[in-house]
Structures are given as structure tokens and as C-alpha cells.
Write a protein that holds these residues in place. Structure first.
Motif, PDB file in Angstrom:
ATOM      1  N   TYR A   1       1.296  -1.375   0.070  1.00 38.33           N
ATOM      2  CA  TYR A   1       0.037  -0.132  -0.040  1.00 38.33           C
ATOM      3  C   TYR A   1       0.646   1.281   0.138  1.00 38.33           C
ATOM      4  CZ  TYR A   1      -3.250  -3.657   1.590  1.00 38.33           C
ATOM      5  OH  TYR A   1      -4.891  -4.880   1.453  1.00 38.33           O
ATOM      6  N   ARG A   2       2.028   1.393   0.511  1.00 34.84           N
ATOM      7  CA  ARG A   2       3.226   2.253   0.883  1.00 34.84           C
ATOM      8  C   ARG A   2       4.673   1.786   0.164  1.00 34.84           C
ATOM      9  NH1 ARG A   2      -1.116   4.221   1.313  1.00 34.84           N
ATOM     10  NH2 ARG A   2      -2.299   5.627   2.590  1.00 34.84           N
ATOM     11  N   PRO A   3       5.717   2.706  -0.989  1.00 42.99           N
ATOM     12  CA  PRO A   3       6.190   3.086  -0.744  1.00 42.99           C
ATOM     13  C   PRO A   3       7.600   1.653  -0.346  1.00 42.99           C
ATOM     14  CG  PRO A   3       6.089   4.818  -1.764  1.00 42.99           C
ATOM     15  CD  PRO A   3       5.198   4.900  -0.927  1.00 42.99           C
ATOM     16  N   GLU A   4       7.656   0.819  -0.068  1.00 41.41           N
ATOM     17  CA  GLU A   4       8.670  -0.025   1.102  1.00 41.41           C
ATOM     18  C   GLU A   4       9.728   0.418   1.425  1.00 41.41           C
ATOM     19  OE1 GLU A   4      10.304  -3.248  -1.765  1.00 41.41           O
ATOM     20  OE2 GLU A   4      12.226  -1.903  -2.153  1.00 41.41           O
ATOM     21  N   HIS A   5       9.920   0.475   2.370  1.00 45.06           N
ATOM     22  CA  HIS A   5      10.683   0.737   3.377  1.00 45.06           C
ATOM     23  C   HIS A   5      10.460   2.651   3.774  1.00 45.06           C
ATOM     24  CE1 HIS A   5      13.101  -3.354   3.982  1.00 45.06           C
ATOM     25  NE2 HIS A   5      13.056  -2.955   2.626  1.00 45.06           N
TER      26      HIS A   5
ATOM     27  N   ALA B   1       2.154   3.774  -5.827  1.00 48.08           N
ATOM     28  CA  ALA B   1       2.988   4.489  -6.618  1.00 48.08           C
ATOM     29  C   ALA B   1       3.085   6.016  -6.481  1.00 48.08           C
ATOM     30  CB  ALA B   1       3.117   4.110  -7.922  1.00 48.08           C
ATOM     31  N   ALA B   2       1.771   6.299  -6.505  1.00 44.61           N
ATOM     32  CA  ALA B   2       0.593   7.679  -5.965  1.00 44.61           C
ATOM     33  C   ALA B   2       2.194   8.365  -5.225  1.00 44.61           C
ATOM     34  CB  ALA B   2      -0.422   7.687  -6.080  1.00 44.61           C
ATOM     35  N   TYR B   3       2.344   7.479  -3.844  1.00 40.42           N
ATOM     36  CA  TYR B   3       2.913   8.480  -2.713  1.00 40.42           C
ATOM     37  C   TYR B   3       4.406   8.580  -3.115  1.00 40.42           C
ATOM     38  CZ  TYR B   3      -1.423   7.106  -0.006  1.00 40.42           C
ATOM     39  OH  TYR B   3      -1.933   7.103   0.465  1.00 40.42           O
ATOM     40  N   ASP B   4       5.052   8.107  -4.470  1.00 31.88           N
ATOM     41  CA  ASP B   4       6.205   8.467  -4.352  1.00 31.88           C
ATOM     42  C   ASP B   4       6.727  10.169  -4.200  1.00 31.88           C
ATOM     43  OD1 ASP B   4       6.425   6.135  -5.494  1.00 31.88           O
ATOM     44  OD2 ASP B   4       6.750   6.476  -7.091  1.00 31.88           O
ATOM     45  N   GLY B   5       7.403  10.499  -3.672  1.00 35.32           N
ATOM     46  CA  GLY B   5       8.287  11.071  -3.374  1.00 35.32           C
ATOM     47  C   GLY B   5       7.378  11.634  -2.180  1.00 35.32           C
ATOM     48  N   ALA B   6       6.834  11.366  -1.501  1.00 32.75           N
ATOM     49  CA  ALA B   6       6.352  11.583  -0.150  1.00 32.75           C
ATOM     50  C   ALA B   6       6.738  11.219   1.110  1.00 32.75           C
ATOM     51  CB  ALA B   6       4.938  11.264  -0.157  1.00 32.75           C
ATOM     52  N   CYS B   7       7.460  10.421   0.747  1.00 28.85           N
ATOM     53  CA  CYS B   7       8.449   9.458   1.513  1.00 28.85           C
ATOM     54  C   CYS B   7       9.827   9.432   1.431  1.00 28.85           C
ATOM     55  CB  CYS B   7       8.197   8.001   2.359  1.00 28.85           C
ATOM     56  SG  CYS B   7       6.186   7.318   1.811  1.00 28.85           S
TER      57      CYS B   7
END
Length: 359
Positions: free
Chosen positions: A28-32, A124-130
Motif C-alpha cells: 500500500y505504501r513504498p517499501e521501507h 506509486a501515487a506516494y512517490d516523493g512523499a516518503c
């Protein structure tokens, strides 16, 4: 029914059967990422799993592997373009950017990206947010979430490319022990587990710490990188024999097995009958975790795939039930919410209507 078991070697408390969030809630979110770990914890995961590699200045950070070109936006940073390189790690030639060429401060200027963007566009929609967390940050977050949620959350930390990092003067086990001591977690009841595919670093650690140790086992025909380096011909299949498990039992509390070692697939690609691995490991009081349970068809046996395309959601719940029936002690999964529902249903059935596992 969910139980708290005590490791015979470390005296640490472990939840069995455990639901372990693989690289966080990485379905659900980018790993690590801290966001992915926190999401998994709030879903109710018993443990979070993370991979550890070392920066140039000797700090452990959470990344799946040393190369970070596919899991961060490093390629978008012109100031790091000159660090694009090719090197061989564990016998594999890789081209990209490598954690060991960056300081922690430099890594903190990068953002995480979804590794399986085609299969997981929502993540992938959270790319750049973490960002990229250090092991210290993860341990601090887990401590805070344990207090907030009123329950102890386990950490299963995998040391990646340990022999390689030894060869370049960055011993991962030294950094691990330092971080654990900083957080007062280097003791047998800390709910910390250290894992690796490489026996050498685990055997070394077994004499220096009493946190739980788990030997990871890849597919049967593969070989540990550290054993290859010293000319040891053993494969992971050899380590699954009674003799191999007895050798593992000298230093480890459990094994973390590739799914195919517990539930092989038949000639059609469907789940077959369980192997003897769980039974043989349990005879030696070794726990057995399996990895990695994912809901996308691409990762499921043929008989549990649903819908069209590799990214469609298959019957992960049925796969989780099959592994529970095989007697495993832990399920390492990208989708902890789905597997937790299976455990809660099993708890209810076994307790006659009142389950013991909390959200």
C-alpha cells in the motif's frame, strides 16, 4: 488461538502465529518507509520486517538492497549523476547508485519510490512523499507506536550483503549491535530478531547478542553468497535437510523459508502438499516463518489467481490458510491486513466465537 511463545534460546517473547509486515505495509505504501511501517503497525501487524544496508559514514538504513536507483529518486538529482556506477555484489553485476557511496545526510535529500509501480499504482501515487529512514529512526518509531498502541511490536531486521559490506570495511553486525544498545534493545526480551541469508554473520552474532536469530532460506537450488565466497558447495536445499537444520540449530532460533520450501508447487503451478520442513524444524525447536505472501496474481500459485492480469488481486487469504495448516509460526506479507483477517477468523473458530487477536 494466538499465543505468546518463549524462544528456548533467547527467552524472548514471540507472537505465534505471527503476521509480519514485509518492508512495512508494502502493498500500500513504498517499501521501507516510516509511513509504510507505521501503517502496518496500525493495521495490527505483530512485527515489521526491514532490510538493512550501510551508508558511507557507517549508518544502517532501511533499503531492500545496496542499489537504490529503482527505489528512490536519485536519478533525478544531477548532483549525484557522477556516482552512477557498475559493481559486483554477491556475484551479481549491478548498474546504478549504491548506498555505500552516500552519507546519511545525502540520502536524506532523496525520496522513496514504489519498486513495483506497474503492479501497485496506488502505492506509486506516494512517490516523493516518503524519505529513507535510518535503523535508529525505525526503532524510535516502533517504540513510540508500542507505547501509543499499548502493545509490544516486534522488529525483524535482515542484514543484506553482509559479506560484501565486510569486504569494504562496513561490518553490518557492529552497526546493528551499536544501534540496539543505543535503544536498550540488546537483550533477550526486546522482540528484536536479526536475520540474514548468510550464515557467517549470524554465527558471529550468536556469540555476541541474545536477541533472536533467524536463518533465511532462499529457493532450494540457490546458495548463500558467503558460502560461495569460501568455496562451500552447500545449497539452501542442503540447509533444509536434518543435517543442515542441525547445523543451523547451533546458532539460530528459527528459519525464514521461501514459500516453495514449505508448500512446493506441482507441475501445473498449483500448491502441492506440504514438505517435511516445518515438521523437521519444529523437532529441533526452530521456528518457521515463510516469505513473501502477496495478493497480486503474479506472486500466487496458479490455482489461487483471480481476475485478469498479473496485478489483479488473487486469493491471498487461501494461501495464508494453507501455510497456517502447514504449521508455520509466522507469515511475512506485503498485505498484513488480509492475513490478519485470516488469523482473526481462525481465532474465532478455535475459541468458539470470541477471538483473541486484537486489531
Amino acid at each position: 488461538m494466538t499465543q505468546l511463545a518463549v524462544s528456548r534460546k533467547t527467552q524472548s517473547l514471540v507472537v505465534t502465529p505471527a503476521v509480519v509486515a514485509h518492508r512495512g505495509a508494502s502493498g500500500y505504501r513504498p517499501e521501507h518507509t516510516l509511513e509504510g511501517y507505521r501503517m502496518a503497525i496500525r493495521m495490527g501487524a505483530d512485527d515489521i520486517e526491514l532490510d538493512l544496508v550501510a551508508t558511507k559514514d557507517g549508518v544502517l538504513v532501511a533499503r531492500h538492497e545496496s542499489e537504490i536507483g529503482t527505489t528512490t529518486d536519485v536519478a533525478d538529482h544531477p548532483e549525484f549523476a557522477h556516482r552512477l556506477t557498475t559493481r559486483t555484489i554477491d556475484g551479481v553485476v549491478l548498474h546504478g547508485w549504491f548506498v555505500e557511496d552516500f552519507t546519511l545526510a545525502e540520502l536524506k535529500t532523496l525520496a522513496a519510490r514504489e519498486r513495483l509501480a506497474t503492479l501497485r499504482p496506488d502505492s506509486a501515487a506516494y512517490d516523493g512523499a516518503c524519505g529513507i529512514p535510518s535503523f535508529n529512526e525505525v526503532l524510535a518509531m516502533v517504540g513510540a507506536e508500542s507505547v501509543l498502541g499499548g502493545r509490544s511490536i516486534g522488529v525483524m531486521a535482515e542484514l543484506k550483503h553482509a559479506a560484501y559490506f565486510d569486504s569494504i570495511g562496513l561490518p553490518l553486525d557492529e552497526m546493528l549491535l551499536s544501534d540496539l544498545r543505543r535503544h536498550d534493545l540488546d537483550h533477550p526480551r526486546s522482540r528484536v530478531t536479526v536475520m540474514s541469508f548468510e550464515p557467517t554473520v549470524l554465527r558471529r552474532l550468536a556469540h555476541r547478542t541474545r536477541v533472536a536469530v533467524v536463518q533465511l532460506l532462499e529457493a532450494a537450488d540457490k546458495r548463500p553468497a558467503d558460502l560461495i565466497a569460501v568455496g562451500d558447495p552447500r545449497t539452501y536445499a542442503d540447509l533444509c535437510t536434518r543435517e543442515g537444520l542441525a547445523w543451523i540449530d547451533e546458532y539460530a532460533d528459527g528459519i525464514g523459508a521461501h514459500k516453495s520450501l514449505v508448500l512446493p508447487r506441482d507441475d501445473s503451478g498449483a500448491i502441492s502438499t506440504p514438505s517435511a520442513l516445518v515438521r523437521e524444524a519444529h523437532r529441533m525447536w526452530l521456528t518457521v516463518h515463510v516469505w513473501t505472501l502477496r495478493r497480486e496474481n503474479r506472486f500466487l500459485p496458479l490455482n489461487l489467481r483471480r481476475g485478469a492480469g498479473p496485478g489483479a488481486a488473487g486469493d491471498l487469504a487461501a494461501e495464508a490458510k494453507a501455510f497456517l495448516d502447514a504449521g508455520v509460526d509466522g507469515l511475512i506479507t506485503d498485505h498484513p491486513d488480509i492475513v490478519l483477517d485470516v488469523l482473526r477468523e481462525a481465532d474465532v473458530l478455535r475459541s468458539g466465537g470470541q477471538g483473541s487477536r486484537t486489531a
